[in-house]
Design an enzyme around this catalytic site. Sequence first.
Site, mmCIF file in Angstrom:
data_model
loop_
_atom_site.group_PDB
_atom_site.id
_atom_site.type_symbol
_atom_site.label_atom_id
_atom_site.label_comp_id
_atom_site.label_asym_id
_atom_site.label_seq_id
_atom_site.Cartn_x
_atom_site.Cartn_y
_atom_site.Cartn_z
ATOM 1 N N HIS A 65 0.805 -1.004 0.353
ATOM 2 C CA HIS A 65 -0.151 0.139 -0.358
ATOM 3 C C HIS A 65 0.659 1.467 -0.101
ATOM 4 O O HIS A 65 0.460 2.125 -0.646
ATOM 5 C CB HIS A 65 -1.083 -0.059 0.816
ATOM 6 C CG HIS A 65 -0.852 0.110 2.118
ATOM 7 N ND1 HIS A 65 -0.829 -0.692 3.231
ATOM 8 C CD2 HIS A 65 -0.311 1.701 2.831
ATOM 9 C CE1 HIS A 65 0.455 0.068 4.948
ATOM 10 N NE2 HIS A 65 0.021 1.278 4.499
ATOM 11 N N ASP A 76 -0.194 -7.628 1.168
ATOM 12 C CA ASP A 76 0.334 -6.345 1.351
ATOM 13 C C ASP A 76 1.659 -6.100 1.866
ATOM 14 O O ASP A 76 2.529 -5.701 2.748
ATOM 15 C CB ASP A 76 -0.765 -5.425 2.503
ATOM 16 C CG ASP A 76 -0.287 -3.086 2.658
ATOM 17 O OD1 ASP A 76 0.170 -2.888 1.728
ATOM 18 O OD2 ASP A 76 -0.846 -2.571 3.571
ATOM 19 N N SER A 106 3.690 2.745 8.579
ATOM 20 C CA SER A 106 3.104 1.623 7.489
ATOM 21 C C SER A 106 4.340 1.235 6.772
ATOM 22 O O SER A 106 5.989 1.730 5.971
ATOM 23 C CB SER A 106 2.265 2.496 6.217
ATOM 24 O OG SER A 106 1.690 2.820 6.383
#
Length: 199
Positions: free
Chosen positions: A27, A70, A149
């Site tokens: 992502h 992911d 992230s």
Amino acid sequence: MASLQLRGRHICGGALVREDFVLTAAHCQTPRTYTVVLGVGSLTANEPTKQEFTANRSFPHPNYDGHANDIMLIRLDRPAQLTAAVRLIPPKRRRMNAASRCITAGWGDVGDNGTLPIRLQEVNVTLLSRRACRRRWTGVPITRTMGDSGGPLVCDGEAAGVVSFSGRRCGDPQTPDVYTRTSSFRRWIGSVLRDNPVD
């Protein structure tokens, strides 16, 4: 620890898994070219250990669907020089267990208010079973392949996971942070690295 940056701004974290490859979250993919910074603790100081690269190709997992799978590899424009400040974190080959000692690190929002720290942050992480995680994340599919992230979950010195998502507040026991399990993708990681030998 890698900082993936756009125009000097930290966007995502990552881990150097080979001299020329960083492991991060799918992502984090962007149409723009990342600058990858290694060997720093501060995002603003000009540290002598700093190494800077251009990401010349991204390899998101082919089955990434916006939630599952992911995981992504980013190839650097040249190999990093391994030093005391820049080291490899090998992807974990086996699953973790409750006795694993785990940490995660990055420059992500520590106050859940949009303010990013300048210095690298690190925190100890307690692992939950998939069953316990599913109970807390009702309505969200927590699969067997699932901080900052893209940053690494490091267990016993190996990259065991990639920070994928969390609830409204990071580290909230009601909605635990979710990581992509790297051991579930070892064949895919190995095939990307084999198909792209070090120059």
